[in-house]
Design a protein around this motif. Structure first.
Motif, mmCIF file in Angstrom:
data_model
loop_
_atom_site.group_PDB
_atom_site.id
_atom_site.type_symbol
_atom_site.label_atom_id
_atom_site.label_comp_id
_atom_site.label_asym_id
_atom_site.label_seq_id
_atom_site.Cartn_x
_atom_site.Cartn_y
_atom_site.Cartn_z
ATOM 1 N N VAL A 304 0.843 -1.197 0.000
ATOM 2 C CA VAL A 304 0.000 0.000 0.000
ATOM 3 C C VAL A 304 0.876 1.245 0.000
ATOM 4 O O VAL A 304 1.802 1.364 0.804
ATOM 5 N N GLN A 305 0.592 2.178 -0.896
ATOM 6 C CA GLN A 305 1.195 3.505 -0.851
ATOM 7 C C GLN A 305 0.242 4.469 -1.547
ATOM 8 O O GLN A 305 -0.774 4.055 -2.119
ATOM 9 N N HIS A 306 0.577 5.750 -1.495
ATOM 10 C CA HIS A 306 -0.310 6.745 -2.107
ATOM 11 C C HIS A 306 -0.126 6.818 -3.613
ATOM 12 O O HIS A 306 -1.106 6.781 -4.369
ATOM 13 N N TYR A 307 1.098 6.909 -4.063
ATOM 14 C CA TYR A 307 1.367 7.119 -5.482
ATOM 15 C C TYR A 307 1.094 5.868 -6.314
ATOM 16 O O TYR A 307 1.405 4.749 -5.907
ATOM 17 N N THR A 308 0.543 6.081 -7.509
ATOM 18 C CA THR A 308 0.437 5.001 -8.476
ATOM 19 C C THR A 308 1.830 4.665 -9.010
ATOM 20 O O THR A 308 2.742 5.493 -8.996
ATOM 21 N N ILE A 309 1.965 3.442 -9.526
ATOM 22 C CA ILE A 309 3.162 3.092 -10.282
ATOM 23 C C ILE A 309 2.944 3.481 -11.749
ATOM 24 O O ILE A 309 3.729 4.190 -12.349
ATOM 25 N N TRP A 310 1.832 2.982 -12.317
ATOM 26 C CA TRP A 310 1.427 3.356 -13.673
ATOM 27 C C TRP A 310 -0.009 3.868 -13.610
ATOM 28 O O TRP A 310 -0.756 3.529 -12.695
ATOM 29 N N THR A 311 -0.400 4.692 -14.589
ATOM 30 C CA THR A 311 -1.724 5.297 -14.527
ATOM 31 C C THR A 311 -2.269 5.592 -15.914
ATOM 32 O O THR A 311 -1.501 5.816 -16.860
ATOM 33 N N SER A 312 -3.613 5.593 -16.011
ATOM 34 C CA SER A 312 -4.306 6.040 -17.216
ATOM 35 C C SER A 312 -4.953 7.391 -16.991
ATOM 36 O O SER A 312 -5.852 7.792 -17.733
ATOM 37 N N CYS A 313 -4.509 8.107 -15.968
ATOM 38 C CA CYS A 313 -5.023 9.439 -15.677
ATOM 39 C C CYS A 313 -4.324 10.455 -16.571
ATOM 40 O O CYS A 313 -3.091 10.469 -16.659
ATOM 41 N N GLU A 314 -5.101 11.277 -17.231
ATOM 42 C CA GLU A 314 -4.560 12.259 -18.177
ATOM 43 C C GLU A 314 -3.555 13.176 -17.490
ATOM 44 O O GLU A 314 -3.826 13.767 -16.448
ATOM 45 N N GLY A 315 -2.369 13.289 -18.103
ATOM 46 C CA GLY A 315 -1.342 14.183 -17.598
ATOM 47 C C GLY A 315 -0.646 13.727 -16.339
ATOM 48 O O GLY A 315 0.117 14.495 -15.736
ATOM 49 N N ARG A 316 -0.886 12.462 -15.922
ATOM 50 C CA ARG A 316 -0.303 11.993 -14.662
ATOM 51 C C ARG A 316 0.603 10.783 -14.876
ATOM 52 O O ARG A 316 0.748 9.946 -13.987
ATOM 53 N N ASP A 317 1.201 10.687 -16.043
ATOM 54 C CA ASP A 317 2.161 9.613 -16.262
ATOM 55 C C ASP A 317 3.196 9.632 -15.149
ATOM 56 O O ASP A 317 3.473 10.691 -14.580
ATOM 57 N N PRO A 318 3.766 8.501 -14.818
ATOM 58 C CA PRO A 318 4.742 8.498 -13.719
ATOM 59 C C PRO A 318 5.753 9.625 -13.876
ATOM 60 O O PRO A 318 6.464 9.705 -14.874
ATOM 61 N N ALA A 319 5.786 10.516 -12.893
ATOM 62 C CA ALA A 319 6.656 11.679 -12.951
ATOM 63 C C ALA A 319 8.036 11.379 -12.397
ATOM 64 O O ALA A 319 8.897 12.238 -12.402
ATOM 65 N N ASN A 320 8.237 10.179 -11.911
ATOM 66 C CA ASN A 320 9.526 9.812 -11.331
ATOM 67 C C ASN A 320 9.848 8.376 -11.742
ATOM 68 O O ASN A 320 9.645 7.436 -10.983
ATOM 69 N N PHE A 321 10.297 8.222 -12.976
ATOM 70 C CA PHE A 321 10.574 6.880 -13.483
ATOM 71 C C PHE A 321 11.690 6.197 -12.713
ATOM 72 O O PHE A 321 11.749 4.971 -12.651
ATOM 73 N N THR A 322 12.592 6.960 -12.109
ATOM 74 C CA THR A 322 13.683 6.346 -11.344
ATOM 75 C C THR A 322 13.146 5.601 -10.141
ATOM 76 O O THR A 322 13.498 4.445 -9.894
ATOM 77 N N LEU A 323 12.274 6.254 -9.350
ATOM 78 C CA LEU A 323 11.694 5.599 -8.186
ATOM 79 C C LEU A 323 10.742 4.493 -8.607
ATOM 80 O O LEU A 323 10.692 3.428 -7.977
ATOM 81 N N VAL A 324 9.970 4.722 -9.683
ATOM 82 C CA VAL A 324 9.067 3.680 -10.186
ATOM 83 C C VAL A 324 9.858 2.424 -10.553
ATOM 84 O O VAL A 324 9.461 1.296 -10.222
ATOM 85 N N ALA A 325 10.989 2.602 -11.241
ATOM 86 C CA ALA A 325 11.807 1.448 -11.623
ATOM 87 C C ALA A 325 12.301 0.691 -10.397
ATOM 88 O O ALA A 325 12.291 -0.547 -10.355
ATOM 89 N N LEU A 326 12.722 1.437 -9.376
ATOM 90 C CA LEU A 326 13.206 0.799 -8.156
ATOM 91 C C LEU A 326 12.075 0.060 -7.447
ATOM 92 O O LEU A 326 12.235 -1.103 -7.036
ATOM 93 N N GLU A 327 10.927 0.721 -7.301
ATOM 94 C CA GLU A 327 9.799 0.082 -6.613
ATOM 95 C C GLU A 327 9.314 -1.152 -7.363
ATOM 96 O O GLU A 327 9.013 -2.178 -6.747
ATOM 97 N N GLU A 328 9.221 -1.049 -8.690
ATOM 98 C CA GLU A 328 8.752 -2.212 -9.454
ATOM 99 C C GLU A 328 9.681 -3.401 -9.289
ATOM 100 O O GLU A 328 9.225 -4.546 -9.185
ATOM 101 N N ASN A 329 10.974 -3.161 -9.270
ATOM 102 C CA ASN A 329 11.906 -4.259 -9.055
ATOM 103 C C ASN A 329 11.674 -4.910 -7.694
ATOM 104 O O ASN A 329 11.736 -6.136 -7.565
ATOM 105 N N ILE A 330 11.406 -4.105 -6.687
ATOM 106 C CA ILE A 330 11.124 -4.647 -5.357
ATOM 107 C C ILE A 330 9.831 -5.460 -5.370
ATOM 108 O O ILE A 330 9.779 -6.594 -4.865
ATOM 109 N N LEU A 331 8.760 -4.905 -5.959
ATOM 110 C CA LEU A 331 7.466 -5.592 -5.970
ATOM 111 C C LEU A 331 7.534 -6.903 -6.743
ATOM 112 O O LEU A 331 7.014 -7.938 -6.302
ATOM 113 N N LEU A 332 8.183 -6.865 -7.910
ATOM 114 C CA LEU A 332 8.248 -8.056 -8.753
ATOM 115 C C LEU A 332 9.211 -9.095 -8.195
ATOM 116 O O LEU A 332 8.971 -10.303 -8.310
#
Length: 481
Positions: A304-332
């Motif tokens: 559970v966290q506040h920020y999405t990893i990926w999104t279909s919300c207009e204009g809200r594409d992941p704004a921090n791909f570095t942290l997203v990449a790190l988090e996804e590696n942890i989750l997967l």
């Protein structure tokens, strides 16, 4: 100091069903038995009566409950919880007036930004098979009404999830309808009050939330709007959670829950150490959960966290791909089954996914940002990882039924986005199932041991800079600056 009495307007009262019905000669309101038919009153007048009562846990979810509440002023009237089990056959009046067999002293601290104290006290050594009746306060300050919290089933439990709550009509409807569903606990995935620096707004928020939060434990994480309250101090001094308070984990039944800040409280380089410590903890916690799942101790891992990893919300594409990449590696790497988030004011559920694509063995992301704040927009063409995306206010209920996690998403409005009246049937927006992983798959995740910072080959300094910039840009976008 700003006081509660300085609020410009009050929160409208919620019309909610009683937790236990009033019996003949047993008056009361809002589900609290009281009055002429009871042997003793359920509350006593005092100079500093408890308000904003909300339940959680800081210890074992099966045998403890922690209550948090507020009193006005800086003098401490005392922090006490009196409690006992709801025994079979107890009437409403007996629940409200019978002597409490247990009592525990708590503690108090200053509440950020207002002239008030935050009190916490923990009921312990509970029988998980019996509901808990309790009251909080003190002889000097006054007592709350007697409330009841549900028992803690070892299996077959339910929890609800929403985020981005605020105090709109839809927000109030979410509170009322989740209470009607009577889950075993509720998750709020960040952006709770939208105080945005105006600390007395939290008083209004907890007035709205109390009818639910005093009866159903709330487990929460901070969002980017919590960062606007003293870098998270407004949240930290009002919410009581396990572990580090802003990030933590616990087991409930056969599910491991892990809550993260997602970097939402990082404002500058001074916060870098705290985020790095949290990320190291996440690796360790999820690696341990994966090992215990392989051993059969649990069946699911929920992140559970506040920020999405990926999104279909207009204009809200992941704004921090570095942290997203790190988090996804942890989750997967550790086989997280469900990612429960908010932030984008939409409802969206993914296919099992990873790295922005459908992926066998990946996580299912449920974005439930429709807790009440104004809705956003969806992109015209969604990616194939997205199973469903809607602009609706509501909440998602999860039923843990053996080795299946079943989700049902309810809306609180009609198709015209008008809040439905009390008693109206809620529309079901989505249903889905997440099966437990096979024995072979569970074992495979254990092989992927947690990586240390030194071995990861990852640019943590860039990740910190990108996280600071993401938070700054989101703040500017949401304030219109």
């Amino acid at each position: 100091m700003i006081t509660r009495r300085s609020l410009l307007k009050s929160t409208p009262a919620l019309l909610l069903p009683p937790l236990f019905g009033a019996l003949p000669g047993c008056g009361g309101s809002d589900g609290d038995a009281a009055g002429a038919g009871c042997a003793t009153p359920v509350s006593t007048a005092g100079t500093q009566p408890p308000r904003g009562l909300h339940a959680s846990w800081t210890g074992d979810p099966r045998t403890t409950r922690t209550l948090t509440w507020f009193t006005d002023g800086s003098s401490d009237p005392g922090s006490v919880i009196e409690y006992g089990p709801v025994e079979a056959g107890m009437s409403d009046c007996e629940i409200a007036s019978a002597a409490f067999p247990s009592r525990a002293e708590g503690s108090a601290q200053a509440t950020y930004g207002v002239d008030a104290l935050t009190h916490t006290a923990t009921a312990s050594e509970l029988d998980p098979a019996k509901a808990l009746r309790y009251r909080v306060g003190s002889e000097a300050g006054g007592w709350s009404a007697v409330r009841v919290l549900p028992a803690a089933p070892a299996e077959g439990f339910r929890f609800c999830h929403f985020g981005d709550h605020a105090m709109s009509d839809a927000s109030r409807a979410v509170v009322a309808r989740v209470q009607q569903r009577a889950p075993d606990f509720t998750i709020i995935a960040g952006d709770l009050s939208y105080a945005n620096g105006e600390q007395p707004v939290w008083d209004q928020y907890f007035d709205m939330l109390e009818p639910l939060a005093a009866r159903v434990p709330l487990m929460t994480c901070p969002g980017n709007h919590e960062a606007k309250d003293g870098g998270g101090d407004g949240y930290r001094t009002r919410m009581t959670q396990p572990g580090q308070n802003t990030y933590y984990s616990f087991d409930y039944g056969n599910v491991h829950f892990c809550f993260s800040t997602g970097g939402s409280l990082v404002g500058d380089l001074a916060d870098a150490g705290a985020l790095l410590a949290e990320l190291a903890w996440l690796e360790s916690d999820l690696a341990d959960a994966a090992r215990r799942r392989a051993a059969g101790a649990i069946d699911f891992i929920v992140f559970v966290q506040h920020y999405t990893i990926w999104t279909s919300c207009e204009g809200r594409d992941p704004a921090n791909f570095t942290l997203v990449a790190l988090e996804e590696n942890i989750l997967l790497r550790h086989g997280v089954d469900l990612l429960a988030v908010g932030h984008d004011h939409i409802y969206e559920r993914s296919q099992p996914m990873g790295y922005g694509r459908p992926r066998d063995g990946g996580y299912v992301q449920v974005t439930q940002g429709g807790g009440g704040q104004s809705l956003y927009e969806l992109v015209v063409n969604r990616s194939d990882w997205s199973a469903i995306a809607l602009l609706r206010h509501g909440f998602t209920e999860f039923v843990v039924d053996g080795t299946t996690l079943r989700g049902t998403t309810y809306g609180v409005e009609n198709d015209a986005l008008e809040v439905l009246p009390d008693g109206a049937e809620l529309p079901v927006l989505d249903t889905f199932e997440i099966p437990a992983r096979s024995t072979t798959a569970r074992a495979a995740f254990v092989v992927a041991a947690a990586k240390s910072r030194a071995d990861a080959g990852f640019d943590y300094e860039a990740m910190i800079r990108h996280t600071i910039e993401r938070n700054r840009l989101h703040d500017l976008a949401e304030t219109g600056a």
